[in-house]
Enzyme design. Structure first.
Site, PDB file in Angstrom:
ATOM      1  N   HIS A 124      29.969  14.259  -3.076  1.00  0.00           N
ATOM      2  CA  HIS A 124      29.786  15.658  -3.497  1.00  0.00           C
ATOM      3  C   HIS A 124      29.064  16.500  -2.453  1.00  0.00           C
ATOM      4  O   HIS A 124      28.581  17.582  -2.771  1.00  0.00           O
ATOM      5  CB  HIS A 124      28.989  15.719  -4.797  1.00  0.00           C
ATOM      6  CG  HIS A 124      29.795  15.482  -6.041  1.00  0.00           C
ATOM      7  ND1 HIS A 124      30.608  14.398  -6.204  1.00  0.00           N
ATOM      8  CD2 HIS A 124      29.920  16.201  -7.182  1.00  0.00           C
ATOM      9  CE1 HIS A 124      31.174  14.452  -7.401  1.00  0.00           C
ATOM     10  NE2 HIS A 124      30.781  15.537  -8.011  1.00  0.00           N
ATOM     11  N   GLU A 139      43.357  19.511 -10.115  1.00  0.00           N
ATOM     12  CA  GLU A 139      43.365  20.247  -8.842  1.00  0.00           C
ATOM     13  C   GLU A 139      44.730  20.246  -8.173  1.00  0.00           C
ATOM     14  O   GLU A 139      45.186  21.271  -7.659  1.00  0.00           O
ATOM     15  CB  GLU A 139      42.319  19.677  -7.875  1.00  0.00           C
ATOM     16  CG  GLU A 139      40.877  20.045  -8.207  1.00  0.00           C
ATOM     17  CD  GLU A 139      40.237  19.140  -9.253  1.00  0.00           C
ATOM     18  OE1 GLU A 139      40.894  18.182  -9.690  1.00  0.00           O
ATOM     19  OE2 GLU A 139      39.074  19.399  -9.626  1.00  0.00           O
TER      20      GLU A 139
HETATM   21  C1  LIG Z   1      38.131  16.064  -9.144  1.00  0.00           C
HETATM   22  C2  LIG Z   1      36.967  16.738  -9.754  1.00  0.00           C
HETATM   23  N1  LIG Z   1      37.112  17.992 -10.235  1.00  0.00           N
HETATM   24  C3  LIG Z   1      36.080  18.619 -10.810  1.00  0.00           C
HETATM   25  C4  LIG Z   1      34.858  18.010 -10.904  1.00  0.00           C
HETATM   26  C5  LIG Z   1      33.687  18.718 -11.561  1.00  0.00           C
HETATM   27  N2  LIG Z   1      33.435  18.141 -12.888  1.00  0.00           N
HETATM   28  C6  LIG Z   1      32.496  17.211 -13.056  1.00  0.00           C
HETATM   29  S1  LIG Z   1      32.438  16.656 -14.606  1.00  0.00           S
HETATM   30  C7  LIG Z   1      33.661  17.692 -15.114  1.00  0.00           C
HETATM   31  C8  LIG Z   1      34.102  17.682 -16.547  1.00  0.00           C
HETATM   32  C9  LIG Z   1      34.626  16.364 -16.987  1.00  0.00           C
HETATM   33  O1  LIG Z   1      34.850  16.375 -18.360  1.00  0.00           O
HETATM   34  P1  LIG Z   1      35.171  15.059 -19.164  1.00  0.00           P
HETATM   35  O2  LIG Z   1      36.228  14.275 -18.479  1.00  0.00           O
HETATM   36  O3  LIG Z   1      35.463  15.455 -20.550  1.00  0.00           O
HETATM   37  O4  LIG Z   1      33.827  14.200 -19.078  1.00  0.00           O
HETATM   38  P2  LIG Z   1      32.389  14.540 -19.690  1.00  0.00           P
HETATM   39  O5  LIG Z   1      31.630  15.221 -18.603  1.00  0.00           O
HETATM   40  O6  LIG Z   1      32.551  15.361 -20.893  1.00  0.00           O
HETATM   41  O7  LIG Z   1      31.766  13.216 -19.960  1.00  0.00           O
HETATM   42  C10 LIG Z   1      34.105  18.456 -14.045  1.00  0.00           C
HETATM   43  C11 LIG Z   1      35.146  19.478 -14.142  1.00  0.00           C
HETATM   44  C12 LIG Z   1      34.731  16.720 -10.371  1.00  0.00           C
HETATM   45  N3  LIG Z   1      33.566  16.068 -10.380  1.00  0.00           N
HETATM   46  N4  LIG Z   1      35.795  16.098  -9.816  1.00  0.00           N
END
Ligand SMILES: Cc1ncc(C[n+]2csc(CCOP(=O)(O)OP(=O)(O)O)c2C)c(N)n1
Ligand SMILES: [Mg+2]
Lengths: 331, 360
Positions: free
Chosen positions: A129, A60
């Protein structure tokens, strides 16, 4: 006029601007292939390609700052931040750069960018959230912040935001995305910095924005039916600049007001509205200005606690009745 | 320093008798099956609206969960992401309390305040699941700082997703840990996706463990579908961390379902989904143990029945655990009581007007 959802209205505005102006492009997490976490950008990658609809990594601070820089060279980036909670990672770039570049360099560089992001609780997403931190941005000179409450305004204010030469944060709301309403077929932007009377009335003024402005309308209708109360609803729709005149004029007419807000009460947007009413309509007031806001706690996950913490239509109705009781005692 | 995929200074596991090793191999399997059944039950409860909010599952990650948790000492600390149910279970938190948290009840690990994404348990040093992507990484780094500060033999393991390696705080934290020689192992659970975005689409260096090179930190990539490989890799990493050499470990596994329960994962092709299902780590590990003579069909059925019963009991317990009372809403804003704390429900006025209308 066409009936559209709030979601579709935002989508329409993005599509209109992408077609109208080559310098407009979108960036954000999951907005392309995934079609957006809340599907606002569905289909736009197919239509406009990856140059104009740019998926970003989860970064972000990086991509919001990059949008500021691209805007300084005259592009018109429209950033989607998945929810306003995650905008906190970009707070520095927004507050220290997006809002400062124009003034700090003596008006030589503009930042014509948009940040679209939804707020809202009530979905059991827990403390991190479910926040409504629009105040952080509305607090900052140099930022413009709009908060549409219905599909027509969602489209018109997003159009205005994209065409504006300053950084504009467009506050959306998770609970509003599926709401429907008539949307004009033309592409007229709404003026940023002006409030709107969404219901005229004579007994009391309800001031609100975003989701609570929609709640205020429902509350007004219910009060008209059950109590014969004729409430006027002022939808702020622009948090910065704030249209104080419209608020004050309404309260000078009704002599009392209740402010509805989804953020926390202490230092919240409603505090500014109440102070404005105190300044501009003191001699007209027949009761203290009441505020209905979220309980001041990190929002819990458990449903009964969450429900109790969030401001509801019933809370607003109770506040209106108590305010009118106070008015009656005074008169 | 080059990354150590070839694992040059792997510490040998202490010699153990074969029976004990067999027991560990079977324990991995039991753990994996429990996580699998628990997550399936959670998904069902979610569709029955007994669980709300976001609910991210460890389906496909079971081998990593089992291997990693077994490699930690009881005194080590674990920081997790929002995808943490399995790790909470494997760390030794009772399934009842994990399920009760999902149900938002008072007996939940976080008392119903956290939900799926925010489990915490001090007793097992399970230092929390975090919903803000990358938010846990600096915290875990700070926990390692506290250990180093006090001079203890414990270490911190910090879980993060592949997508999370693109957050600035990840890089800031690795630099701090390397600079300060902190006892921490960062574990990237690479499931190939951050929501719908692949690693290649999001990361300029898709061999994520290599990012450690920028901080001269040891690192390795390991097969996250193999609990023994994960166990060995985490033991190696922890040995380095305890000696003041922080470590970046990448485990590679699949995400069998959508990003969260509500995500239909339409961005994934049928073929991809089929390939993932074919590589199901629980099934593959069962075949492996079967081939080694450690698992029989009867034992497989028994382990499965045990897990199913445990999970059913957990759901039953959760169902009957009380909802938090609204009177507790203001109990957790401040640890130190403070005058003038705003303890007001949304409808309550700042200054109530008395019923008779006469100000006091
Ligand atoms: C700062 C922030 N940006 C966006 C999100 C929304 N979000 C939640 S999980 C996710 C993907 C994360 O991917 P990864 O690190 O690969 O973990 P996984 O869910 O695959 O375990 C996103 C973009 C968030 N929770 N926090
Ligand atoms: Mg991932």
């Amino acid at each position: 006029m066409t009936v559209r959802s709030y979601r579709e209205a935002l989508h329409d505005a993005l599509r209109t601007e992408l077609r109208r102006d080559e310098s407009v492009f979108l960036l954000g997490e999951e907005i392309g292939r995934f079609e957006g976490s809340y599907k606002i950008t569905a289909g736009l990658l197919d239509e406009f390609g990856p140059k104009r609809v740019r998926d970003t990594p989860i970064a972000e601070e990086g991509f919001t700052g990059a949008a500021v820089g691209a805007a300084m060279l005259g592009l018109r980036p429209v950033v989607e931040i998945m929810t306003i909670n995650f905008s906190l990672l970009a707070l520095d770039q927004i507050v220290n750069h997006a809002a400062k570049v124009y003034g700090m360099f003596g008006g030589q560089a503009r930042v014509p960018m948009v940040i679209r992001t939804p707020g809202g609780g009530g979905q059991q997403l827990g403390a991190t959230h479910s926040q409504n931190v629009e105040l952080y941005y509305a607090f900052v000179p140099g930022m413009k912040v709009v908060a549409p409450s219905d599909p027509a305004d969602a489209k018109a204010l997003l159009l205005a935001a994209i065409r504006d030469d300053d950084p504009v944060l467009v506050l959306e709301n998770l609970a509003l995305y599926n709401t429907r309403g008539e949307v004009p077929d033309h592409d007229e932007p709404a003026p940023i910095g002006t409030a709107r009377i969404t219901r005229t009335g004579t007994d009391i003024t309800l001031v609100a924005y975003s989701r609570m402005a929609a709640v205020a309308l429902q509350v007004a209708e219910r009060l008209a039916e059950t109590d014969g109360i004729d409430a006027e609803v002022v939808d702020l729709r622009s948090l910065r600049p704030l249209d104080r005149d419209t608020v004050v004029a309404s309260v000078r007419k009704t002599n009392c007001a209740v402010v509805l807000e989804d953020d926390w009460l202490t230092y919240g947007i409603g505090a500014e509205v109440a102070a404005t009413i105190s300044d501009g309509a003191f001699d007209w007031l027949d009761a203290p200005v009441r505020r209905v806001a979220m309980a001041e706690v990190p929002l819990p996950y458990a449903k009964p606690l969450e429900t109790a913490a969030l401001p509801s239509a019933d809370d607003a109705i109770a506040a209106v009745r108590q305010t009118l009781d106070a008015v009656a005692r005074r008169r | 320093m080059p990354t150590s995929t070839s694992a040059p200074r792997r510490r040998r596991r202490p010699p153990t008798n074969p029976a004990a090793d067999d027991a560990q191999l079977l324990a991995f399997y039991r753990q994996m099956v429990l996580v699998r059944r628990f997550e399936e039950r959670a998904a069902r409860a979610y569709t029955e609206a007994r669980i709300g909010g976001y609910c991210h599952l460890n389906l496909g990650e079971e081998a990593t969960v089992a291997g990693l948790a077994a490699a930690l000492d009881p005194t080590d600390y674990l920081f997790a992401t929002y995808r943490e149910h399995g790790y909470a279970l494997a760390r030794g938190i009772a399934p009842e309390r994990v399920m009760a948290e999902l149900y938002g009840r008072t007996d939940g690990v976080s008392g119903g305040w956290g939900g799926s994404m925010h489990m915490f348990d001090a007793d097992t040093r399970f230092m929390g699941g975090y919903g803000i992507v990358g938010g846990q990484v600096p915290l875990a780094t700070g926990a390692a700082l506290a250990i180093e500060y006090r001079g203890g033999g414990e270490a911190v393991v910090c879980l993060l997703g592949d997508g999370t390696t693109n957050i600035g705080a990840f890089h800031e934290s690795l630099n701090l840990a390397a600079l300060w020689h902190l006892p921490i192992v960062y574990v990237i659970v690479n499931n190939g996706l951050g929501m719908g975005t692949t690693v290649e689409q999001a990361s300029a260096e898709p061999e994520l463990h290599r990012r450690a090179a920028a901080y001269r930190m040891d690192s390795a990539r390991v097969d996250g579908n193999d609990p023994t490989a994960v166990y060995d890799a985490v033991r190696t990493a922890l040995a380095g961390a305890r000696a003041g050499r922080p470590y970046l470990l990448e485990t590679v596994s699949g995400r069998l379902k959508g990003h969260s329960v509500v995500d239909p994962a339409k961005y994934r092709s049928r073929a991809e989904a089929a390939a993932l299902a074919a590589a199901d780590p629980v099934a593959a590990y069962a075949v492996r143990l079967h081939g080694a003579g450690l698992l029989t069909d009867e034992l497989i059925a028994e382990i499965d029945a045990d897990a199913t019963a445990t999970v059913a009991a957990a759901a039953d317990f959760a169902e009957h655990s009380p909802h938090p009372d609204v009177s507790t809403l203001f109990d957790h804003t401040y640890a130190t009581p403070v005058p003038n704390d705003a303890r007001r429900l949304p409808g309550e006025p700042l200054f109530p007007v008395p019923a008779n209308g006469v100000p006091a």
